[in-house]
Design a protein around this motif. Sequence first.
Motif, short mmCIF file in Angstrom:
data_model
loop_
_atom_site.label_atom_id
_atom_site.label_comp_id
_atom_site.label_asym_id
_atom_site.label_seq_id
_atom_site.Cartn_x
_atom_site.Cartn_y
_atom_site.Cartn_z
N MET A 145 -47.00 -14.53 -31.31
CA MET A 145 -47.35 -14.61 -29.89
C MET A 145 -48.20 -13.40 -29.50
SD MET A 145 -44.19 -13.40 -27.61
CE MET A 145 -43.46 -11.79 -27.80
N VAL A 146 -48.97 -13.60 -28.43
CA VAL A 146 -49.82 -12.53 -27.90
C VAL A 146 -49.18 -12.10 -26.59
CG1 VAL A 146 -52.10 -11.95 -27.00
CG2 VAL A 146 -51.88 -13.58 -28.90
N ILE A 147 -48.91 -10.78 -26.46
CA ILE A 147 -48.40 -10.29 -25.18
C ILE A 147 -49.26 -9.09 -24.84
CG2 ILE A 147 -46.48 -9.16 -26.41
CD1 ILE A 147 -44.89 -9.57 -23.69
N SER A 148 -49.98 -9.18 -23.72
CA SER A 148 -51.02 -8.17 -23.48
C SER A 148 -51.24 -7.91 -22.00
CB SER A 148 -52.32 -8.66 -24.13
OG SER A 148 -53.39 -7.86 -23.71
N GLU A 149 -51.67 -6.67 -21.74
CA GLU A 149 -52.06 -6.33 -20.37
C GLU A 149 -53.57 -6.28 -20.24
OE1 GLU A 149 -49.59 -2.84 -19.90
OE2 GLU A 149 -48.01 -4.29 -20.36
N SER A 173 -49.93 -8.92 -16.65
CA SER A 173 -49.96 -9.18 -18.10
C SER A 173 -49.93 -10.69 -18.37
CB SER A 173 -48.78 -8.52 -18.79
OG SER A 173 -47.57 -9.08 -18.32
N ALA A 174 -50.10 -11.03 -19.65
CA ALA A 174 -50.07 -12.44 -20.05
C ALA A 174 -49.35 -12.57 -21.38
CB ALA A 174 -51.47 -12.99 -20.15
N ILE A 175 -48.67 -13.72 -21.56
CA ILE A 175 -48.04 -14.02 -22.85
C ILE A 175 -48.60 -15.36 -23.33
CG2 ILE A 175 -45.90 -14.52 -24.10
CD1 ILE A 175 -44.39 -12.94 -22.00
N LYS A 195 -45.60 -8.59 -14.03
CA LYS A 195 -44.99 -7.34 -14.48
C LYS A 195 -45.62 -6.89 -15.78
CE LYS A 195 -41.10 -9.80 -16.59
NZ LYS A 195 -39.66 -10.02 -16.52
N GLN A 196 -45.28 -5.64 -16.18
CA GLN A 196 -45.82 -5.08 -17.41
C GLN A 196 -45.21 -5.80 -18.61
OE1 GLN A 196 -48.10 -2.66 -17.34
NE2 GLN A 196 -47.99 -2.25 -15.14
N SER A 197 -45.94 -5.76 -19.71
CA SER A 197 -45.46 -6.43 -20.91
C SER A 197 -44.14 -5.83 -21.40
CB SER A 197 -46.51 -6.38 -22.00
OG SER A 197 -46.82 -5.04 -22.28
N THR A 198 -43.95 -4.50 -21.12
CA THR A 198 -42.72 -3.84 -21.58
C THR A 198 -41.50 -4.30 -20.79
OG1 THR A 198 -43.37 -2.05 -20.13
CG2 THR A 198 -43.78 -1.73 -22.49
N GLU A 199 -41.74 -4.90 -19.65
CA GLU A 199 -40.63 -5.35 -18.81
C GLU A 199 -40.11 -6.73 -19.20
OE1 GLU A 199 -41.11 -4.26 -14.42
OE2 GLU A 199 -43.14 -4.06 -15.23
N VAL A 200 -40.77 -7.35 -20.17
CA VAL A 200 -40.34 -8.70 -20.60
C VAL A 200 -39.11 -8.56 -21.49
CG1 VAL A 200 -41.01 -10.78 -21.84
CG2 VAL A 200 -42.70 -9.56 -20.45
N SER A 201 -38.02 -9.20 -21.10
CA SER A 201 -36.77 -9.02 -21.83
C SER A 201 -36.68 -9.96 -23.04
CB SER A 201 -35.60 -9.31 -20.90
OG SER A 201 -35.54 -10.70 -20.65
#
Lengths: 474, 122
Positions: A145-149, A173-175, A195-201
Amino acid sequence: MSPLLYGLIGIALCAAAYVVARSVSARHYENELKKQEHRITQLQQQAKTLGVVWSIEQLIVNTLNFSEVGEKIVNATILELENYGFAASYLLQIDTTKNALISTATAYTPSLHNPELRTFFAHATTMSLSQKDHPFITSLSTKQMVISENLEQLFGQFDAATAAALQQTGIKSAIAFPLISKTMPLGVLLFLLTKQSTEVSAYELTMISGFANAVAIALHNATLYAKVSKTTQDLQIANEHLKELDRLKDEFVSLASHELRTPMTAIRGSLSTILDGYAGDVSPQTREFLTAAYNENDRLIRLVNNLLNISRIEAGRFKFEHNVFNYPKMMQEVVGNLQMAGKEKKLYVTYTSTITTLQLVSDEDKIREVLINIIGNAIKFTHQGGITIADRIEGKLLYVSVTDTGSGITKEDQDLLFKKFSQVGRDTYAKQTGGTGLGLYISKQIIEGLGGSIWLESQLGHGSTFHFTLPITT
Amino acid sequence: MAKILIVEDDPLIVKIYATRLQADGFEVQSGQDGLEGIAKIREFMPDVVLLDVMMPKLDGFGFITEVKKDPTLQAIPIVMYSNIGNEEEIQRAKSLGVAEFLVKANLTPNQVIEKIKQYLPK
């Protein structure tokens, strides 16, 4: 110190220890409780994830039409993830005919209200598969998967207005999750997040992963379903087309046979009226030519009759009309007519019978057709000698036989003879003799339809005998 | 002398049958469509009618329907002949009460005349 004092200190210590112990254990319990609560929340979340994934799977299982299911999926995912900062969900599908990744379904939360922004993403989420370095396309081969800001890397350069609008919605951000069924890449499930990518649980990722798997299966099924339904549809169209053609063919055969038979019966009527002497004397030479014309015309009539019969047999409209008729009289008439054709080829056509009276209940017209076909064939394929017709009654059966002095038929060819369009020795012999090969097939249909049977005895070089039987019902 | 009415729109067919039947000593008249046939049958009162199916103005079925309504005509035997002769035609002709239904292509004029003679008074 008095023992009393010790006692008091002891009690005080005990009390203190008790208080301390109590407060320690209270804190311990509190922690435990929190841990339990956290586990419960986690379990509840997992249950919810499973529930959501399950409901999506149900959706997929129950809806085969993917254009419908695509919409339902993106709607369901965004509904579940809305509270976690997921603002939009896109389903991008690979279209192999266009060699592109195309946005096929979209769902937004009200936060993404700006219509220009929606249009921007609709365009930005459709791309050629040849853009190999695009993160979405890359994800299809890496299966990661791509998770990016870095939104500009994913969606291209933003102009000032778009950037401002984006700022307003708070998209950060986008996933992008690749959809792969077995080994085949099918598309991408894309989310825009506030939200920021780091906030994705981890929970959210599990949920997306669950969705992605379900969607991949759905996509795969839908592709198969589309293929099947396309084939079914094609077959239905082809079937309808054939039915229509069949109907047109029937109509045409009916019309054509009427149009053909009208002049042919008029020719026969005119010629026979001359030949029977109703229009004055006929010189032998004139008679010879008129007889030839009469016989050739009769051949045409037989051909058209046979084509019409075939068309009726195939359409399931071949019906029998039973009536009472004088059998010996019918035989005399039929043989009498065909004797003319025999005379032309210098063949004898003889009919000797011991049956003087027999009233038969059957289909006279169709029995005539059988006799004309069998005797006509015998005349056609015999070049020397002639044809002998015989009959007899045995119990409740009438036996009729037609024997010729023709070339005979091999055992293998005998089996083919009663089949449609089969003519023995088609390549060489049939060319000289003509005919459609329908006569015996029709004769078999008629005789069997009237409750009799038809067969053949023959030996190559020793002529042939065709036999048929008819039940005698009076 | 027995009387035969031919109701047929093809003048050649009328001529063929009229020639033969007159030579055999019958009195023959003809009508070239169903309407003319109705007029002729009333005036001529034939012993038998030879009737075509497809005709302008009033076809063979229409002709029979009219004839069967008239008590003075309904007993006259009708021999119907056609160049089509499919199941529907045969059933319809029989239900209307024809004496005989013949398919032209299956019979020679002699055979048709033989059939007609069966319905003549002996």
